[in-house]
Motif scaffolding. Sequence first.
Motif, PDB file in Angstrom:
ATOM      1  N   PHE A 125       0.818  -1.212   0.000  1.00 25.17           N
ATOM      2  CA  PHE A 125       0.000   0.000   0.000  1.00 25.17           C
ATOM      3  C   PHE A 125       0.854   1.266   0.000  1.00 25.17           C
ATOM      4  N   THR A 126       1.926   1.255   0.780  1.00 29.08           N
ATOM      5  CA  THR A 126       2.775   2.446   0.867  1.00 29.08           C
ATOM      6  C   THR A 126       3.421   2.765  -0.470  1.00 29.08           C
ATOM      7  N   GLU A 127       3.976   1.748  -1.125  1.00 28.53           N
ATOM      8  CA  GLU A 127       4.634   1.961  -2.416  1.00 28.53           C
ATOM      9  C   GLU A 127       3.636   2.401  -3.482  1.00 28.53           C
ATOM     10  N   VAL A 128       2.424   1.854  -3.427  1.00 32.50           N
ATOM     11  CA  VAL A 128       1.393   2.262  -4.386  1.00 32.50           C
ATOM     12  C   VAL A 128       1.044   3.732  -4.190  1.00 32.50           C
ATOM     13  N   GLY A 129       0.911   4.144  -2.921  1.00 34.03           N
ATOM     14  CA  GLY A 129       0.621   5.545  -2.640  1.00 34.03           C
ATOM     15  C   GLY A 129       1.699   6.467  -3.176  1.00 34.03           C
ATOM     16  N   GLU A 130       2.961   6.065  -2.989  1.00 36.94           N
ATOM     17  CA  GLU A 130       4.078   6.875  -3.482  1.00 36.94           C
ATOM     18  C   GLU A 130       4.065   6.948  -5.004  1.00 36.94           C
ATOM     19  N   LYS A 131       3.759   5.834  -5.653  1.00 37.92           N
ATOM     20  CA  LYS A 131       3.752   5.811  -7.116  1.00 37.92           C
ATOM     21  C   LYS A 131       2.643   6.688  -7.680  1.00 37.92           C
ATOM     22  N   LEU A 132       1.463   6.643  -7.053  1.00 39.49           N
ATOM     23  CA  LEU A 132       0.308   7.365  -7.580  1.00 39.49           C
ATOM     24  C   LEU A 132       0.156   8.767  -6.995  1.00 39.49           C
TER      25      LEU A 132
END
Length: 295
Positions: free
Chosen positions: A18-25
Amino acid sequence: MTIIQLRVLLALKELGNFTEVGEKLGITQSAVSHALASFEKEIGITLFNRDRKGVVLTEGGQRIIDHVREIVGRVERIKEEASSLSGLKIGKISVGTLQSAAIRIIPGLMGVMRQKYPGIEISVFEGTDQEVQDWIHSETVDLGILTAPCQNLETIPLLTDRMFGIVPEDHPLAGCKTLSLDQLSSEPIIRALGNCGMIVASRFSQAGLSPGFKTIEARNISTISAMVRSGAGSAILAGLAVPRDTTGIRVIPIEPPLFRQIVLAAPKLQALSPAARVFVDLTREWMAGRFQDLT
């Protein structure tokens, strides 16, 4: 159902966190969780199993993720078509490529693309010939740069890439101006995986020769040259794959000449997005007249 929810699903499938997805988007972790929960509630099934390590697709998630990817892809196409009609050049492209092309071709192309079309974002995936073909067929990438032949893909020739023998600098054959397959057949040949290695094996077979192949993973070209330097054997590499640093090795043309064909491939070239078509046209233009020393 919103486009951001669909982008969250694709990013979660890719990253599993979830954290990496948030950073990507560019959104918060809680926004990622909310987007997933809202989508799952709307369609009535659980798409991801959650544990301490992250998330993985459920069986239901695996069945719909390709549809999600298709919808997001079509939305991107709409944006690109609109920008093309308005005279702007924006969009996203994903390209699969061989390691040798990633080293020798992609950097130059990326530089020119950035100068001419700063609004086009390019993602590059590096793999073997088979991996690149699989990525194209699964629509993980829009197109690929790889070695012919390609199965069920349309191709554009980019480069005829000559093969070279690679031997240690103290090898008895190191002083030769050219090397024949017959000369190399009496010792171990360190062969890269992929179509290039298959071309070499096929040519040995056609000549009625049976060298002692040592097959290694071709993800790192420097591994092959390092093994040659160590005296583990000799190698046959295409020109694009020949290391820039030839310390401790000798690079000698194969005679009669042996070639591989580097191509740009896609399922349907005419169906590519405007941004991908720009990449194709620029690639053909940029490649014209380059690497003539490899033919």
